[in-house]
Design an enzyme around this catalytic site. Structure first.
Site, PDB file in Angstrom:
ATOM      1  N   ALA A  60     -26.883  41.136  11.967  1.00  0.00           N
ATOM      2  CA  ALA A  60     -27.173  40.408  10.731  1.00  0.00           C
ATOM      3  C   ALA A  60     -26.029  39.432  10.478  1.00  0.00           C
ATOM      4  O   ALA A  60     -24.875  39.836  10.359  1.00  0.00           O
ATOM      5  CB  ALA A  60     -27.317  41.383   9.560  1.00  0.00           C
ATOM      6  N   VAL A  86     -22.487  43.357  11.999  1.00  0.00           N
ATOM      7  CA  VAL A  86     -22.220  42.114  11.284  1.00  0.00           C
ATOM      8  C   VAL A  86     -21.917  40.995  12.284  1.00  0.00           C
ATOM      9  O   VAL A  86     -20.994  41.094  13.086  1.00  0.00           O
ATOM     10  CB  VAL A  86     -21.050  42.279  10.296  1.00  0.00           C
ATOM     11  CG1 VAL A  86     -20.782  40.953   9.572  1.00  0.00           C
ATOM     12  CG2 VAL A  86     -21.350  43.382   9.287  1.00  0.00           C
ATOM     13  N   LYS A  87     -22.704  39.949  12.217  1.00  0.00           N
ATOM     14  CA  LYS A  87     -22.582  38.822  13.137  1.00  0.00           C
ATOM     15  C   LYS A  87     -21.684  37.760  12.519  1.00  0.00           C
ATOM     16  O   LYS A  87     -21.980  37.223  11.444  1.00  0.00           O
ATOM     17  CB  LYS A  87     -23.981  38.275  13.425  1.00  0.00           C
ATOM     18  CG  LYS A  87     -24.112  37.396  14.645  1.00  0.00           C
ATOM     19  CD  LYS A  87     -25.593  37.091  14.858  1.00  0.00           C
ATOM     20  CE  LYS A  87     -25.840  36.229  16.073  1.00  0.00           C
ATOM     21  NZ  LYS A  87     -27.271  35.889  16.195  1.00  0.00           N
ATOM     22  N   VAL A  88     -20.568  37.474  13.205  1.00  0.00           N
ATOM     23  CA  VAL A  88     -19.509  36.627  12.660  1.00  0.00           C
ATOM     24  C   VAL A  88     -19.267  35.441  13.597  1.00  0.00           C
ATOM     25  O   VAL A  88     -19.183  35.629  14.820  1.00  0.00           O
ATOM     26  CB  VAL A  88     -18.200  37.430  12.504  1.00  0.00           C
ATOM     27  CG1 VAL A  88     -17.090  36.559  11.930  1.00  0.00           C
ATOM     28  CG2 VAL A  88     -18.423  38.668  11.633  1.00  0.00           C
TER      29      VAL A  88
END
Length: 217
Positions: A60, A86-88
C-alpha cells in the site's frame, strides 16, 4: 519466486488468486484511480478488501514525500491489516522513513528503483522489498533485466536480506527472465501471468487428444 499481481482491480485479483499461485498484491494511486477509487476513505476500504481476498503481502503506497508525512501515512496503512507492506518511494526522506519503519517493526517496499546504488541504500535501511522497474528501464534503451542480475549479485555478496521484487513487467517472458536472474518476487499484470499458460503446441496437442477421445465415445 513469488507471484504478485500489480493491480487494484478486485476482479483481476480474484481471477489470479483462484489460480492458486498468487502470493500477494502491489498497487499504487494510479492503479486505484484506474478502477475509480479515490478519496482516503474509499482507498482505505479498498486496501482492506484486497487484504481480505488475498492471504499474502499487500503493498500500500504512501503519497507523502516528506519524512513526517511518510511516517504518519505509513503508520495508518500498516494498522489497517497485518498483511500490509508500506510502499515508500526511493527518495532521501523515503530512505529515512524506511529506516524508521524498520526500527519500529513495520515492513516496507521501496519503490521506483532504477539503479544498483538505490537498491543498496534501500537494503541498508532495512526495506523488506526493493522494486526495480525493469520495463521502464527498457523504455530508456537500457537493460532492465541486467539490473536484476546486478542487484542479485550484490545482495548475495553482501548478505543483504531485502527481497528483489521485479516490477514494471510488460510480457510473460519478462517473468521467466526475472526468475532466471534470481528475483525473489515478480509483480505482474494479469495478462502477463495468464500468458505463461499459453503455447501453440499445448493447444494443438489438446485438440488432438480431444479429437481422438471422440473415437471412444
Amino acid at each position: 519466486m513469488k507471484f504478485f499481481i500489480d493491480t487494484a482491480d478486485l476482479a483481476q485479483i480474484k481471477e489470479a488468486n483462484d489460480l492458486g499461485i498468487l502470493d500477494g498484491v502491489t498497487t499504487n494511486p494510479s492503479l486505484m484511480a484506474k478502477v475509480g477509487i479515490s478519496g482516503e476513505a474509499a482507498v482505505t476500504k479498498h486496501y482492506i478488501d484486497i487484504c481480505e481476498m488475498v492471504d499474502g503481502d499487500i503493498s500500500a503506497e504512501v503519497v507523502s514525500t516528506d519524512f513526517d508525512g511518510i511516517v504518519a501515512e505509513g503508520k495508518k496503512l500498516a494498522a489497517l491489516h497485518k498483511n500490509i507492506v508500506v510502499k515508500v518511494p526511493m527518495i532521501k526522506d523515503g530512505i529515512k522513513a524506511i529506516k524508521w519503519f524498520t526500527d519500529n517493526g513495520i515492513r516496507t517496499n521501496c519503490t521506483l528503483i532504477f539503479s544498483a546504488g538505490q537498491a543498496i541504500l534501500a537494503a541498508k535501511a532495512g526495506a523488506t522489498y526493493v522494486s526495480p522497474f525493469i520495463g521502464r528501464i527498457d523504455d530508456t534503451g537500457w537493460d532492465g533485466l541486467e539490473l536484476i542480475h546486478q542487484i542479485r549479485q550484490i545482495y548475495s555478496i553482501q548478505g543483504y536480506k531485502s527481497e528483489i521484487l521485479a516490477a514494471s513487467i510488460r510480457y510473460p517472458n519478462h517473468i521467466i527472465k526475472c526468475a532466471e536472474a534470481g528475483a525473489d518476487v515478480c509483480t505482474c499484470p494479469l495478462d502477463s501471468i495468464l500468458g505463461l499458460l499459453k503455447h501453440p503446441l499445448t493447444d494443438s496437442g489438446l485438440a488432438k487428444f480431444l479429437e481422438d477421445a471422440k473415437k471412444f465415445a
